[in-house]
Design a protein around this motif. Structure first.
Motif, PDB file in Angstrom:
ATOM      1  N   ALA A  98     -27.351  65.035 -76.215  1.00  0.00           N
ATOM      2  CA  ALA A  98     -26.277  65.747 -75.525  1.00  0.00           C
ATOM      3  C   ALA A  98     -25.268  64.798 -74.903  1.00  0.00           C
ATOM      4  O   ALA A  98     -24.146  65.200 -74.585  1.00  0.00           O
ATOM      5  N   GLY A 121     -21.512  68.640 -78.317  1.00  0.00           N
ATOM      6  CA  GLY A 121     -21.953  69.259 -79.557  1.00  0.00           C
ATOM      7  C   GLY A 121     -21.404  68.610 -80.814  1.00  0.00           C
ATOM      8  O   GLY A 121     -21.614  69.121 -81.919  1.00  0.00           O
ATOM      9  N   ARG A 123     -20.949  66.300 -84.049  1.00  0.00           N
ATOM     10  CA  ARG A 123     -21.875  65.804 -85.066  1.00  0.00           C
ATOM     11  C   ARG A 123     -21.094  64.991 -86.084  1.00  0.00           C
ATOM     12  O   ARG A 123     -19.864  64.995 -86.116  1.00  0.00           O
TER      13      ARG A 123
END
Length: 370
Positions: A98, A121, A123
């Protein structure tokens, strides 16, 4: 037919570098020493020691720390000590998923400055952008020379700094080392977070222990293994990947898609979830998790002849009942001779263990200090 690498002649430059690393390593793990004491401890000649110490002093890596204590006949010797603030290391911990934590560290592993950046969030490439930006900012912020950047990443990491796979970030064959090196003017070293933590446990914890496993209990479970003083990675760089060993065929579904992996019994999110269940006592939850970990570790301890297992994770989880049950399970599933002198303990500075690991990685590669 050409000679193999093992038959290559040692060049004088290699010998000088090895002797330099030997002196730095000796000073790192000991109190200040005189040149004569260094010669005795390293089996080098006094002339060689003096020459190397003079070079290290000119670089600022060592300094004179005063005269030796009284008690010897004659003029007191001048003591030499490692200067931990001669260089900084920028260390990055990517294991929390996180957030990314970065720190400027001195050579002793003390935190000079730290900062955490939320991943929000992100990626894939978006996470890598954040990693590179944080590394660059910290290198620029350092007030002394930066020896290098050390990164502890989740997933399977090659010795070339390529993250072969990190499910949490959706990374597949991502060259993290090259990406960071493109934005900083210093060497970059990347390792699996548990492997980095294992280096920290030995370098900054108990350097006399040559055979140990460091187990990270966090969002997942991973371990770093050191045998004979050398980090074991395996042919596919998967050594220590114990989180997805099957412990309960009828257990919960793991993020890997299978049921009953060690992670769904003993990783932090699952333990926290079960602790919140009022129908189960906290001791029972922690005991079950500890026993599962112990069953997985027992054959590792026995097969590799480990002296020590170090647990790193939230103290309210890994200390106490969890630690005791892990130890009991290892002993129960092993011959007595395997665990006679075996020790299991909680990591010192466990919350900073990956940052320490990043630092240990850099000083090992750049200075030969292990």
């Amino acid at each position: 037919m050409s000679a193999g690498r093992g038959a290559e002649k040692a060049l004088p430059a290699h010998t000088r570098q090895a002797n330099r690393s030997l002196i730095l390593r000796t000073l790192f793990h000991n109190d200040p020493m005189s040149r004569a004491d260094l010669a005795r401890a390293t089996d080098l000649t006094r002339v060689s020691v003096s020459r190397i110490v003079d070079d290290l002093s000119a670089e600022g890596l060592v300094h004179e720390s005063g005269p030796s204590p009284e008690g010897r006949v004659g003029k007191p010797s001048t003591l030499i000590a490692l200067n931990p603030d001669s260089y900084h290391v920028v260390a990055l911990d990517l294991s929390a998923h996180a957030e990314i934590t970065g720190a400027i560290m001195n050579l002793d592993g003390d935190i000079v400055h730290s900062v955490s950046v939320p991943t929000d969030g992100a990626r894939g490439a978006a996470v890598l952008v954040k990693v590179c930006a944080l590394a660059s900012a910290l290198v620029k912020r350092s007030t002394v020379r930066v020896l290098g950047v050390g990164v502890g990443s989740p997933g399977v990491v090659g010795t070339d700094g390529v993250v072969r796979e990190a499910v949490a970030f959706d990374w597949h064959d991502v060259d993290v080392a090259a990406a960071v090196a493109a934005v900083v003017p210093v060497p970059v070293h990347v390792a699996n977070d548990a492997n980095a933590a294992a280096l920290a446990a030995r370098t900054y914890g108990q350097p006399g222990v040559d055979n140990l496993a460091l187990v990270r209990i966090g969002q997942g479970i991973g371990s770093g293994v050191i045998v004979g003083g050398v980090l074991v990675t395996g042919a596919r760089f998967t050594a220590g990947e114990i989180g997805h060993v099957l412990v309960d065929e009828g257990g919960e579904v793991c993020r890997c898609g299978r049921r009953g992996c060690l992670e769904v019994v003993a990783a932090v999110p699952y333990i926290r979830q079960h602790l919140a269940d009022a129908e189960t006592s906290s001791d029972d939850v922690l005991a079950e998790a500890g026993r599962a970990l112990g069953r997985v570790l027992a054959p590792v301890v026995a097969a590799l002849g480990l002296e020590q297992v170090v647990l790193s994770g939230p103290l309210d989880i890994v200390a106490g009942v969890f630690l005791d049950e892990t130890r009991a399970a290892i002993e129960h599933h092993s011959l007595a001779i395997v665990t006679d002198d075996f020790e299991i303990r909680v990591a010192v500075r466990g919350e900073d263990i990956v940052l320490l690991g990043g630092t240990a990685l850099v000083i090992a590669e750049q200075l030969g200090i292990r």
